[in-house]
Motif scaffolding. Structure first.
Motif: not given
Lengths: 215, 515
Positions: B229-246
């Protein structure tokens, strides 16, 4: 150390896309270990390792600059390959895009790196032969074409995981490096130290402003 | 324009920088939603369930008389990191020796914090969500370490997380929804790094035990099913961040920052902390051109020169062993910055042992970016004071690249052995028995950053810093280079960037140019 045992030191950089196994190759070479999961390299890591070429009785110390692979780190790359004597351009044989990236690095090095830099194109992850995406023949042809233009790109494949071919890369590079010139003092980038006892005069006169390229 | 807009300004508006998630956009976009397939809704529901399932758990083992012996007998520390192998310089035995003392220290710290929180009239059940206001007393306590059980909440509180979160209710969920199934260069790079983030931590990595339980070959084919689950959380946070801060997207090292945050707080909070860190504390450091890395390393080098001149004499050299003159510091950063730049990018994660990282993070969220400079200087000076370092530089031959790399290697390995965080913190702040780097103010760092950034802008305007080839550069004589890079007397005189340093610099410059 006998008189006819010769010593020379060279700077070697690793370049290539992220996760192709640059750090794994270095750790196999330097520590003879392998981790299935290795942390991504941030910035650069510095290591050294020595090899001996028996036929010429020469000891070569590699000063290894392992670099982060992500595209944006490229802005730091000139600092890495400045004054480099050798470069490993690493790709993952199971990733087409990583091979394209390695070709880009070779182009970049030819444009920017010191003249005479020894370049070795390395396909890693040979243990994943059944997932191969980069055809060996194609790589051979690519390198042959490069070498027609007076380049001397060395070609190698290896597996950092099982160790196959790793030492071979560094031996090949060692043989291609201008050891004679270094030892004869013709080169002011790398020098003969002769004996590695501290206090030896490390040829201060060689610190001339803007040293020329390595050959 | 973006270059001038150096983000040391804490109140800078977010909208100019981030993908703008306004409330209207979030709740008014019904058209788009109609188009979405039922599958996506299902997927989204599942993801939200996953997020909720993870959101309550802090991954830190609390300290008490029952858990301490368990931690001592385990191969893993209270955060799930392997004691011995993460930093190969420390053995399990050494770790346990240190932890035996430090766990007592931590329990005592917890008492002090409870006292302070109670005396501030803050009520809480298990872990406080509000903390005492900033004061000398609070600062002192922060510097002595926040109890790990409270760290996540305290970091979030002092970093201004609530202000962000309250202004952006639901935004994280919305971004996660928007980015389901998105594939681009950033997500590719993220995928490559997920399993390369804390491979030695049980919360991040699948131990052989776990993978045995997966027997269905279909499951094995689907890589994700094996992921914790931690890896999935990490993926979501990093993907969301990359989208939010292009402007940043994904930068290697963010994986470690997000990963560490996720051990202490839920995804949404970790996401906002990442935003705060990259906007306010390390502006542009992770941006696509790593501009902030160059700026901050320039600032650090000026600090070296000013505060550890002995070290500058050794490391402030180019590859040919010549000392870099004042005017060239910022145009050609010395090679040592290849070591120190990662300290900033990963905020010491992986550079020093984890507890020391956490102690610096405690201070960083409370005191700001000067903390990074203070501790970088501390670690460098501590390296310099070490016998091995002295020996490497003993014969006064640290003039060439080959001697320098020995020093770099030392500067990379030695910090990993600094197991006692109190030692590092004391060295940093104590005026007697320490280096007293607490005197370096945020104002000084801010001015320095602006100065370096302006100088870099001038170089860029000439558009030569990146485009000029080495050959072309050689053809120019030194004076011309001097002009091209914008370092000449008039510019230096025109910029008042740091009261402490600028006067000295100016004097040296006027001496030089009047020759």
């Amino acid at each position: 150390m006998s008189d006819n045992n010769r010593f020379a030191q060279f700077k070697l950089v690793l370049l290539g896309e992220s996760a192709v196994g640059k750090s794994s190759i270095v750790h196999r070479f330097v520590k003879n270990t392998f981790d299935n999961m290795r942390e991504s390299t941030i910035g650069a890591a510095f290591l050294t390792q020595t090899i001996t070429l028996p036929e010429s009785n020469t000891t070569i110390k590699f000063e290894i600059w392992d670099t982060a692979g992500q595209e944006r780190y490229k802005s730091l790359a000139p600092m890495y390959y400045r004054n480099a004597n050798a470069a490993l351009c690493v790709y993952d044989i199971t990733s087409r895009s990583s091979f394209n990236k390695a070709q880009d690095w070779i182009k970049e090095l030819k444009k920017q790196a010191p003249e005479g830099i020894v370049i070795c194109l390395v396909g890693n992850k040979l243990d994943l032969e059944n997932e191969r995406e980069v055809d060996q023949q194609e790589v051979i042809e690519y390198v042959q074409e490069l070498n027609q233009e007076n380049d001397n790109v060395i070609l190698s494949e290896c597996s950092a995981k099982n160790g196959e071919g790793v030492l071979d890369i560094f031996n090949k590079i060692g043989r291609a490096l201008p050891v004679e010139e270094v030892i004869n003092g013709a080169n002011n980038r790398s020098r003969q130290v002769g004996s590695r006892k501290p206090g030896v005069n490390l040829s201060r006169q060689q610190n001339q402003p803007q040293s020329s390229n390595c050959c | 324009m973006s270059n001038m807009n150096l983000t040391v300004n804490h109140n800078r508006s977010e909208s100019g920088y981030s993908n703008n998630y306004s409330l209207l956009e979030m709740y008014g976009a019904s058209d788009e939603e109609d188009k979405e397939e039922i599958d996506d809704h299902h997927q989204f529901d599942n993801v939200m369930e996953e997020i909720r399932a993870n959101s309550l758990s802090s991954f830190v083992t609390p300290l008490n008389s029952q858990t301490i012996p368990k931690i001592l007998s385990s191969d893993y520390d209270r955060y799930g990191f392997k004691k011995a192998s993460l930093h190969q310089t420390i053995t399990r035995k050494e770790y346990n020796e240190w932890f035996t003392d430090y766990s007592e220290y931590s329990l005592e710290r917890m008492k002090k914090w409870k006292d302070l929180v109670n005396s501030s009239g803050i009520k809480y059940d298990d872990i406080p969500t509000r903390f005492p206001p900033k004061s000398d007393k609070t600062k002192k306590l922060i510097r002595r370490g926040i109890p790990s059980e409270w760290r996540g909440n305290a970091w979030f509180f002092y970093a201004g997380g609530y202000e962000r979160l309250n202004k952006h209710v639901g935004v994280y969920d919305k971004i996660v929804k928007d980015t389901i199934g998105v594939k681009n260069k950033d997500t590719e790079a993220i995928e490559r790094d997920l399993n390369r983030t804390f491979p030695d931590n049980i919360h991040f990595n699948n131990l052989p035990k776990d993978s045995k339980s997966v027997k269905d070959p279909k499951d094995i084919q689907d890589n994700d099913i094996n992921n914790k689950p931690m890896i999935k959380s990490l993926r979501r946070v990093l993907v969301a961040f990359s989208h939010y801060q292009p402007q940043i997207g994904y930068c290697q090292s963010l994986n470690f920052l997000a990963g560490l945050l996720l051990l202490f707080m839920n995804e949404e909070r970790a996401f906002w902390m990442l935003v705060i860190l990259t906007e306010r504390i390390l502006p542009k450091v992770h941006s696509r051109d790593l501009d902030g890395v160059h700026i901050d390393q320039g600032v650090l080098m000026l600090c070296f020169k000013e505060y550890i001149p002995q070290l500058w004499n050794i490391l402030g050299k180019n590859f040919e062993g010549e000392v870099i003159s004042e005017d060239k510091i910022l145009t050609k950063l010395p090679p040592v910055t290849l070591v120190t730049s990662s300290w900033f990018m990963s905020v010491f994660v992986g550079i020093i042992p984890i507890e020391a990282v956490l102690r610096i993070w405690d201070i960083l969220w409370y005191e700001g970016s000067k903390t990074l400079f203070r501790f970088s200087l501390t670690i460098c000076k501590y390296c310099l004071d070490n016998k091995t370092f002295k020996a490497k530089n003993d014969n006064d031959s640290g003039n060439t690249e080959f001697e320098q790399i020995e020093i770099f290697q030392f500067m990379q390995s030695y910090p990993k052995s600094l197991i006692d965080p109190n030692k590092i913190v004391d060295l940093c702040f104590k005026k007697i028995g320490g280096y007293g780097f607490g005197s370096i103010s945020q104002d000084e760092i801010n001015k320095c950053r602006i100065f370096v950034s302006k100088q870099r802008d001038k170089m860029k305007k000439k558009s030569l810093i990146t485009n000029i080839s080495e050959d072309e550069r050689k053809m120019l004589n030194n004076d011309e280079i001097h002009d091209i890079y914008g370092f000449n007397r008039s510019i230096m005189n025109g910029v008042k960037w740091n009261n402490n340093i600028s006067n000295k610099m100016k004097k040296r410059f006027s001496r030089k140019t009047s020759k």
